[in-house]
Write an enzyme that holds these catalytic residues in place. Structure first.
Site, PDB file in Angstrom:
ATOM      1  CE1 TYR A  12      -1.220  18.842 -11.313  1.00 20.78           C
ATOM      2  CE2 TYR A  12      -0.407  17.975 -13.212  1.00 20.78           C
ATOM      3  CZ  TYR A  12      -1.424  18.139 -12.297  1.00 20.78           C
ATOM      4  OH  TYR A  12      -2.539  17.522 -12.631  1.00 20.78           O
ATOM      5  CB  ILE A  13       3.783  15.203 -10.290  1.00 18.56           C
ATOM      6  CG1 ILE A  13       3.078  15.445 -11.619  1.00 18.56           C
ATOM      7  CG2 ILE A  13       3.778  13.688  -9.795  1.00 18.56           C
ATOM      8  CD1 ILE A  13       3.817  14.740 -12.677  1.00 18.56           C
ATOM      9  CB  SER A 125       7.953  11.413 -19.844  1.00 20.77           C
ATOM     10  OG  SER A 125       6.981  11.859 -20.951  1.00 20.77           O
ATOM     11  CE1 TYR A 149      10.667  16.420 -19.516  1.00 18.76           C
ATOM     12  CE2 TYR A 149       9.148  15.461 -21.254  1.00 18.76           C
ATOM     13  CZ  TYR A 149       9.514  15.413 -19.896  1.00 18.76           C
ATOM     14  OH  TYR A 149       8.671  15.133 -18.779  1.00 18.76           O
ATOM     15  CE  LYS A 153      11.567  13.553 -17.515  1.00 21.98           C
ATOM     16  NZ  LYS A 153      11.841  13.528 -16.041  1.00 21.98           N
TER      17      LYS A 153
HETATM   18  P1  NAD Z   1       6.996  20.711 -12.304  1.00 24.10           P
HETATM   19  O1  NAD Z   1       7.845  21.833 -13.012  1.00 24.10           O
HETATM   20  O2  NAD Z   1       5.590  21.212 -11.639  1.00 24.10           O
HETATM   21  O3  NAD Z   1       7.785  20.305 -11.043  1.00 24.10           O
HETATM   22  C1  NAD Z   1       9.036  19.922 -11.111  1.00 24.10           C
HETATM   23  C2  NAD Z   1       9.874  20.567  -9.782  1.00 24.10           C
HETATM   24  O4  NAD Z   1      11.117  20.617  -9.790  1.00 24.10           O
HETATM   25  C3  NAD Z   1       9.503  22.324  -9.559  1.00 24.10           C
HETATM   26  O5  NAD Z   1       9.018  22.694  -8.454  1.00 24.10           O
HETATM   27  C4  NAD Z   1      10.886  22.792  -9.811  1.00 24.10           C
HETATM   28  O6  NAD Z   1      10.846  24.163  -9.035  1.00 24.10           O
HETATM   29  C5  NAD Z   1      11.677  21.620  -9.473  1.00 24.10           C
HETATM   30  N1  NAD Z   1      13.038  21.917 -10.027  1.00 24.10           N
HETATM   31  C6  NAD Z   1      13.544  21.861 -11.470  1.00 24.10           C
HETATM   32  N2  NAD Z   1      14.563  22.065 -11.541  1.00 24.10           N
HETATM   33  C7  NAD Z   1      15.480  21.812 -10.244  1.00 24.10           C
HETATM   34  C8  NAD Z   1      16.391  21.816  -9.845  1.00 24.10           C
HETATM   35  N3  NAD Z   1      17.672  21.943 -10.705  1.00 24.10           N
HETATM   36  N4  NAD Z   1      16.996  21.381  -8.637  1.00 24.10           N
HETATM   37  C9  NAD Z   1      15.532  21.299  -7.696  1.00 24.10           C
HETATM   38  N5  NAD Z   1      14.396  21.424  -8.002  1.00 24.10           N
HETATM   39  C10 NAD Z   1      14.313  21.736  -9.427  1.00 24.10           C
HETATM   40  O7  NAD Z   1       6.766  19.648 -13.178  1.00 24.10           O
HETATM   41  P2  NAD Z   1       5.931  18.246 -13.126  1.00 24.10           P
HETATM   42  O8  NAD Z   1       4.717  18.213 -13.826  1.00 24.10           O
HETATM   43  O9  NAD Z   1       5.564  18.039 -11.411  1.00 24.10           O
HETATM   44  O10 NAD Z   1       6.742  17.090 -13.100  1.00 24.10           O
HETATM   45  C11 NAD Z   1       7.663  16.392 -12.246  1.00 24.10           C
HETATM   46  C12 NAD Z   1       8.405  15.270 -13.162  1.00 24.10           C
HETATM   47  O11 NAD Z   1       7.358  14.461 -13.704  1.00 24.10           O
HETATM   48  C13 NAD Z   1       9.309  15.864 -14.039  1.00 24.10           C
HETATM   49  O12 NAD Z   1      10.605  15.029 -13.993  1.00 24.10           O
HETATM   50  C14 NAD Z   1       8.692  15.685 -15.391  1.00 24.10           C
HETATM   51  O13 NAD Z   1       9.497  15.504 -16.349  1.00 24.10           O
HETATM   52  C15 NAD Z   1       7.719  14.319 -15.194  1.00 24.10           C
HETATM   53  N6  NAD Z   1       6.575  14.208 -15.979  1.00 24.10           N
HETATM   54  C16 NAD Z   1       5.756  15.115 -16.006  1.00 24.10           C
HETATM   55  C17 NAD Z   1       4.552  15.058 -16.703  1.00 24.10           C
HETATM   56  C18 NAD Z   1       3.318  16.045 -16.805  1.00 24.10           C
HETATM   57  O14 NAD Z   1       2.528  16.112 -17.748  1.00 24.10           O
HETATM   58  N7  NAD Z   1       3.281  17.007 -15.690  1.00 24.10           N
HETATM   59  C19 NAD Z   1       4.635  13.996 -17.663  1.00 24.10           C
HETATM   60  C20 NAD Z   1       5.583  12.842 -17.702  1.00 24.10           C
HETATM   61  C21 NAD Z   1       6.586  13.098 -17.081  1.00 24.10           C
END
Ligand code: NAD
Ligand code: UDP
Length: 337
Positions: A12-13, A125, A149, A153
């Site tokens: 997503y991000i 986060s 989780y 972090k």
């Molecule tokens: P997401 O799940 O959409 O994206 C994470 C990506 O990492 C996915 O494409 C997944 O396939 C990939 N991934 C997971 N494990 C992996 C591995 N072992 N090797 C390679 N790729 C791997 O999540 P997001 O919302 O895009 O979040 C991205 C980051 O932001 C994360 O670190 C998450 O903890 C952090 N975050 C997200 C939010 C939120 O609300 N979305 C809030 C705070 C922090």
């Protein structure tokens, strides 16, 4: 020219950051193991940007492969997003969360150290603050994990802090996100998890609007907030993405570890978000009040002034933009699936 490694870049991000990197003509490579994102995101990125997107399927725990990528692609900086992110899942399966989020990051850091790449932007986060002791939350607020989780972090931030102490050549920014929502304005990129259904507020509202759920359960209306419902700091995904470009520019000139809150600084209640969504979509959302969700905090919003000052970053988009773009994406996504 220097090349950026974007881990988790089809998520997503990550996909929104990738769209900005492509727009700015930056050289970058995505790695992802597609555990929570679809390969079609890469094609969508290419369609949106009109550029070839470089990507390698790779698990961040595969240190050997990472070293090879870092060398071959001549990587000079890493934006590290790859992680697992569901609070509920982390409580059910903590070992997997520590494995991917902590061991995975260690694997990446070891690979970077081996090759001599010492520039990193890390996705942290606001979850790490736990129950707020005061509001708005600044970066000095005490840290207190309330689930595995969040703990994962915190562990990584501590590792980064120790790493900096051991070698002053590292430049690291840790970005503590509040509540990213919304989607790219093109309608092709958005929040589209592969396996786990999102239990976050806006995705649930959208499922109700699409008729996939009967009604929205509002988790408590007895918080000490204006309308009694929970308050969060929702930030448009494109604003969040743009902060990564600023952070990337920042680490070029700053050694050390810097942490920044990324939010708008404005708290929005559950009711306010529902009302805004109903206004932009012109759809009435059926809702009922149920008990508070276990582990929820009443209010949580950021003091983002440090990022304003040091990163020279501002949020641009409104709550309406967040609801409108997320709603648009849900419609196009359904059509082209
Ligand atoms: P997401 O799940 O959409 O994206 C994470 C990506 O990492 C996915 O494409 C997944 O396939 C990939 N991934 C997971 N494990 C992996 C591995 N072992 N090797 C390679 N790729 C791997 O999540 P997001 O919302 O895009 O979040 C991205 C980051 O932001 C994360 O670190 C998450 O903890 C952090 N975050 C997200 C939010 C939120 O609300 N979305 C809030 C705070 C922090
Ligand atoms: N929320 C809700 N119903 C839902 C999902 C969330 O009332 O189906 C509320 C939740 O209690 C919180 C706010 O919406 O007050 C934001 O929740 P979300 O899960 O999106 O973010 P987080 O709580 O993880 O910051």
């Amino acid at each position: 020219m220097s090349c950026i490694l974007l881990t988790g870049g089809s998520g997503y991000i990550g996909s929104h950051i990738a769209s900005l990197l492509a727009r700015e003509d930056k050289d970058f490579v995505i790695i992802d193991n597609f555990i929570n994102s679809k390969k079609s995101v890469i094609k969508r990125l290419e369609d949106t940007s009109n550029k070839k997107i470089n990507f390698v399927e790779c698990d961040i725990r595969n240190t050997k492969k990472l070293i090879k990528i870092l060398k071959e692609k001549k990587i000079s900086a890493v934006i590290h997003l790859a992680a697992k992110k569901s609070v509920e899942e982390s409580i059910l399966n903590p070992l997997e969360y520590y494995d991917v989020n902590v061991s995975g990051t260690l694997s990446l850091l070891n690979a970077m150290k081996t090759v001599g790449v010492k520039n990193l932007v890390f996705s942290s986060s606001a979850t790490i603050y736990g129950e707020p002791e005061y509001l708005p939350i600044d970066e000095e607020h005490p840290i207190n994990a309330i689930n595995p989780y969040g703990e994962s972090k915190i562990i990584v931030e501590n590792i980064l802090s120790d790493l900096i102490k051991s070698d002053k050549e590292w430049s690291i920014v840790s970005l503590r996100y509040f509540n990213p929502i919304g989607a790219h304005f093109c309608g092709l990129l958005g929040d589209d998890p592969k396996n786990i259904k999102s239990a976050n507020l806006l995705p649930v509202i959208i499922e109700v609007a699409q008729g996939k759920r009967e009604c929205l359960k509002i988790f408590g209306n007895d918080y000490s907030t204006l309308d009694g419902t929970g308050i969060r700091d929702y930030i448009h995904i494109m604003d969040l993405a743009s902060a990564h470009i600023k952070a990337f520019d920042f680490i070029k000139n700053a050694k050390g570890l810097y942490v920044f809150n990324l939010g708008t600084g404005k708290g929005v209640s559950v009711m306010e978000l529902i009302n805004c969504f109903e206004k932009v979509s012109k759809i009435k959302i059926p809702k009922i009040i149920v008990n508070r969700r276990l582990g929820d905090v009443g209010s949580c919003f950021a003091n983002p002034s440090k990022a304003y000052e040091l990163l020279n970053w501002r949020t641009k988009y409104s709550l309406e933009d967040m609801c409108q773009t997320a709603w648009n994406f849900s419609k196009t996504n359904k059509l082209i699936k």
